[in-house]
Scaffold this active site. Structure first.
Site, short mmCIF file in Angstrom:
data_model
loop_
_atom_site.label_atom_id
_atom_site.label_comp_id
_atom_site.label_asym_id
_atom_site.label_seq_id
_atom_site.Cartn_x
_atom_site.Cartn_y
_atom_site.Cartn_z
N PRO A 92 9.44 -34.70 -1.36
CA PRO A 92 9.59 -33.24 -1.24
C PRO A 92 8.69 -32.66 -0.16
CG PRO A 92 9.61 -33.86 -3.54
CD PRO A 92 9.33 -35.12 -2.77
N CYS A 93 9.30 -31.89 0.74
CA CYS A 93 8.63 -31.50 1.98
C CYS A 93 7.62 -30.38 1.82
CB CYS A 93 9.66 -31.11 3.03
SG CYS A 93 10.71 -29.70 2.54
N GLN A 94 7.62 -29.65 0.70
CA GLN A 94 6.67 -28.55 0.55
C GLN A 94 5.23 -29.05 0.64
OE1 GLN A 94 9.26 -29.10 -1.31
NE2 GLN A 94 10.45 -27.24 -1.59
N THR A 95 5.02 -30.31 0.28
CA THR A 95 3.69 -30.91 0.35
C THR A 95 3.12 -30.86 1.76
OG1 THR A 95 4.30 -32.41 -1.42
CG2 THR A 95 2.38 -33.01 -0.12
N PHE A 96 3.98 -30.95 2.76
CA PHE A 96 3.51 -31.16 4.13
C PHE A 96 3.60 -29.92 5.00
CE2 PHE A 96 5.62 -35.05 2.51
CZ PHE A 96 4.46 -35.72 2.20
#
Length: 368
Positions: A92-96
């Site tokens: 999941p891209c929200q982490t980055f």
């Protein structure tokens, strides 16, 4: 690239590639890889809403499980003997996001990518692919991920691609990584894939007309969010490709009158027929969330139109028959998905790579 290598990219390898798709979501990457000819055995995600669309539209099975609870032994059982193992995924891209630049390797926000790396070490698949947001490329955790792959004797390539260059009717930049134990590997170029640009008109102009807040009787996913009286006036005052700066002053939102809001001209915008759509986000179904107004009809694009712009097939089913669903939940699944066409490009690149290396090992290239 020599002519023989180029021709080999059109061949299918003799050994079959079997894949497991981590963080599979609704199945965009799986569907694309299946379209290319890869046998996807399993998709894994923690979101129960993804179970129906994944199982309904793909040959692979869905497993509802947190990646940190996965053991390498249970995944190894899903691969077939004598085949080539591929581990794929998009954490999941929200982490980055750019707000996380100062986090160190112990930060829990990096945990999912680190779990991906753990499973690669334990399974040792011949092939690995990862798709993610471009901003990941600047993070220390990505550098560590690359180093782990290289330490495990993988050849690695990665690049930021604009999906519109690969026939997606959408401007969407993504980081794509490929890794192989067979030798040097790279993503096929648009010319090697043989794609042509696709516009919003090409993608969605054939869908039935609906009004704001209306649901199409023949396809319940072809429904558009209702608009307030003010937003209905705003979209009527909008032109394709224009901005809220084109409106009369009494329609401009208070936030856009502030200096901080003047740098967001694309919100409350209409798409243009004869170009690609903007990036489809998890909130694309809202007129005020970006340039998500229909080019012609006075409404935001529908859930189905967003799915098509993500290159899902028109009949891709996201909810079961008679099942009630939330626009927000389905929109999130669609916006988070790996575009199917990008998944197909990744799949074709991996197949071409294996076919080329099989031919190389037999001496075909040396005889050119």
């Amino acid at each position: 690239m020599d002519s023989k290598q180029n021709s080999l990219k059109k061949l299918m390898p003799k050994r079959k590639i079997y894949a497991i798709d981590l963080f599979c979501g609704a199945g965009g990457l799986t569907k694309g890889m299946e379209n290319a000819g890869i046998d996807v055995r399993l998709g894994i995600d923690i979101d129960p809403a993804c179970s129906y669309p994944y199982n309904q539209n793909n040959k692979a099975q869905f497993l509802l499980k947190n990646v940190e609870d996965l053991s390498s032994d249970e995944l190894k059982k899903k691969y077939r003997k004598n085949g080539i193992k591929l581990l794929a995924g998009c954490a999941p891209c929200q982490t980055f996001s750019t707000y996380n630049r100062k986090a160190d390797q112990s930060d829990k926000r990096w945990w999912l990518l680190m779990q991906f790396a753990r499973l690669i070490r334990e399974i040792s698949p011949e092939l690995v692919t990862m798709e993610n947001v471009p901003s990941l490329i600047d993070q220390d955790v990505f550098i560590k991920f690359l180093q782990d792959l290289k330490n495990a004797n993988y050849h690695v390539s990665y690049q930021i691609v604009n999906c519109a260059d690969y026939g997606l009717p959408q401007q969407r930049k993504r980081l794509v990584l490929l890794a192989s134990k067979f030798g040097e590997i790279e993503l096929l170029s648009p010319s090697e894939i043989g794609v042509k640009p696709i516009t919003v008109r090409d993608a969605i102009s054939n869908l039935p007309h609906i009004d704001a807040g209306e649901v199409c009787t023949s396809d319940l996913l072809h429904q558009s969010s209702a608009l307030s009286e003010t937003n209905l006036l705003r979209i009527k005052a909008s032109r394709p490709g224009g901005t809220w700066r084109d409106w009369d002053k009494d329609l401009v939102a208070d936030c856009h009158k502030k200096s901080s809001g003047k740098t967001y001209p694309s919100v409350y915008g209409r798409m243009e027929w004869d170009g690609p759509a903007p990036t489809i986000t998890t909130q694309y179904f809202g007129f005020g969330n970006g340039r998500f107004g229909h080019p012609e009809q006075d409404r935001a694009i529908s859930l189905r139109e967003g799915a098509i712009l993500q290159s899902f097939p028109e009949d891709y089913s996201f909810v079961g028959p008679g099942e009630t669903f939330s626009i927000k939940a389905v929109g999130r699944m669609i916006g988070n998905a790996v575009p199917v066409k990008l998944g197909e490009v990744i799949g074709k690149s991996l197949l071409a790579h294996v076919a080329y290396n099989e031919a190389y090992n037999k001496g075909i290239r040396r005889r050119v």
